[in-house]
Write an enzyme that holds these catalytic residues in place. Structure first.
Site, PDB file in Angstrom:
ATOM      1  N   PHE A 222     -22.687  60.131  34.798  1.00  0.00           N
ATOM      2  CA  PHE A 222     -23.708  59.740  33.836  1.00  0.00           C
ATOM      3  C   PHE A 222     -23.068  59.467  32.465  1.00  0.00           C
ATOM      4  O   PHE A 222     -22.139  58.679  32.378  1.00  0.00           O
ATOM      5  CB  PHE A 222     -24.837  60.774  33.798  1.00  0.00           C
ATOM      6  N   SER A 223     -23.537  60.115  31.405  1.00  0.00           N
ATOM      7  CA  SER A 223     -23.118  59.697  30.066  1.00  0.00           C
ATOM      8  C   SER A 223     -21.715  60.131  29.667  1.00  0.00           C
ATOM      9  O   SER A 223     -21.257  59.782  28.573  1.00  0.00           O
ATOM     10  CB  SER A 223     -24.125  60.179  29.021  1.00  0.00           C
ATOM     11  N   ILE A 224     -21.008  60.844  30.514  1.00  0.00           N
ATOM     12  CA  ILE A 224     -19.574  60.986  30.272  1.00  0.00           C
ATOM     13  C   ILE A 224     -18.929  59.607  30.314  1.00  0.00           C
ATOM     14  O   ILE A 224     -17.881  59.377  29.708  1.00  0.00           O
ATOM     15  CB  ILE A 224     -18.937  61.959  31.284  1.00  0.00           C
TER      16      ILE A 224
END
Length: 387
Positions: free
Chosen positions: A106-108
């Site tokens: 995801f937002s990593i």
């Protein structure tokens, strides 16, 4: 990996909901189109196992004690890797998790794109002070029409957008559908991700003043990097970061109907390779004896970032003394710790003082839950200091 219960009932409408997510997060390529980054030949080296984590006792929020392994199990962990001074010292996987399969982070993914931006800047093809429109055409008066690349990197675009993961009736669903993460309502009116980004509305106030978390900002940064480098996003990632840093597992990036990478949240990788990214940052951008990301870019993301923009922003309750620079979080603790964070509890934690990197992949039922996120940050800090 064995066939999950009711596999025939896992689909675009529920793949990010628990318990379907425990399978879907490692099999996103069966649900969403993806650009593949193949794994190198050969088998990964045997790991050290979870003995160190089993024996490690850390303080829980209620004042009691809990083993690191018990915490991982209780917090919907899928995989966990710990590195100390560049060596793999502990590794744990849930029974449903295949260590060799890429897990969506995801937002990593945003922090990955922050490193790619640094590489492009080092190549001389990208300038953070450039207007976004030097690279990508957008609609006049829209959010990105007068923004700079630096505003994208530091998430300080004045954008009228609410990051509401569960609301299927807000502006978030029309953003999720073009990236092919949600079912399309009207195929005849379907849009692409670039079309959506180009028309997003601007909010009041200047850019660059306040940290406003919004994933479309990083997706636009992905488009900027493609235009600046002249390469498709996944190819630039593969050639300039993945292979040079010594990744050993497969990776993929979800794409829209015309092949646009979901740069803000669509990358999947193994826990070991996620930890390698953390080690790369810890080592000043150096991996396997070569400078992969410019050293001055790494130094800047570790030490810069506007405190006032953070203090006036969305996540000040997470890290009271934090900052955000080039898509990375500076925690603001006495160890100079850095973090990359994704929904459903994906974490990369770097403790420079202890020379420790922690990578955690999860399938927590809630995409965003502030108390659980604060608790996880505290537990990772304690694990890093105990190693």
């Amino acid at each position: 990996m064995s066939l999950p219960p009711a596999r025939d009932r896992i689909h675009l409408g529920n793949w990010r909901t628990y318990p379907a997510s425990t399978w879907a997060f490692q099999n996103v390529g069966e649900l969403v189109p993806c650009a593949q980054i193949s794994a190198p030949a050969g088998k990964p080296a045997p790991g050290p196992g979870s003995g160190l984590l089993d024996a490690m006792t850390i303080e829980a929020d209620d004042g009691g004690k809990i083993s690191a392994t018990a915490h991982l199990e209780a917090s919907h962990g899928d995989a966990f890797v710990a590195m100390r001074d560049g060596a793999l010292v502990a590794e744990w996987h849930a029974t449903h998790c295949d260590p060799a399969r890429a897990h969506i982070v995801f937002s990593i993914s945003k922090s990955v794109i922050g490193l790619l931006a640094g590489i492009a800047v080092g190549d001389g093809v990208l300038d953070p002070d450039q207007p976004v429109t030097d690279h990508v055409a957008v609609e006049p008066g829209s959010a990105f029409a007068d923004a700079r690349v630096r505003d994208l990197l530091d998430m300080t675009v004045s954008l009228d957008f609410e990051e509401n993961y569960l609301d299927r009736h807000s502006a978030f669903d029309p953003y999720r559908r073009p990236m092919l993460w949600n079912p399309e309502h009207d195929p005849d009116a379907a849009q692409t991700l670039p079309q959506v980004l180009a028309a997003l509305p601007r909010a009041d106030g200047p850019h660059g003043r306040r940290f406003r978390y919004a994933s479309p900002v990083s997706d636009m940064l992905g488009l900027v990097i493609e235009r600046a480098t002249g390469q498709r996003y996944h190819a630039f990632l593969r050639d300039r970061l993945w292979r040079p840093m010594g990744a050993t597992g497969e990776a993929l990036v979800t794409v829209d109907r015309i092949g646009t990478a979901r740069a803000a949240g669509g990358i999947a990788m193994t826990a070991r390779d996620l930890a390698r990214i953390g080690q790369l940052v810890l080592d000043g951008g150096v991996a396997e004896g070569r400078q992969v990301v410019p050293a001055d870019w790494i130094s800047d993301l570790r030490t810069s970032g506007s405190r006032s923009a953070w203090a006036d922003g969305d996540f000040v309750d997470l890290f009271a003394q934090g900052r955000y620079r080039s898509c990375w979080y500076s925690v603001g603790d006495d160890h100079g710790s850095l973090a990359a964070i994704g929904i459903h509890e994906q974490w990369l934690w770097i403790d420079p003082q202890r020379r420790v990197v922690l990578a955690k992949l999860s399938s927590r039922p809630q995409p965003s839950h502030d108390p659980a996120t604060r608790r996880e940050a505290a537990m990772l800090a304690r694990i890093a200091r105990a190693l």
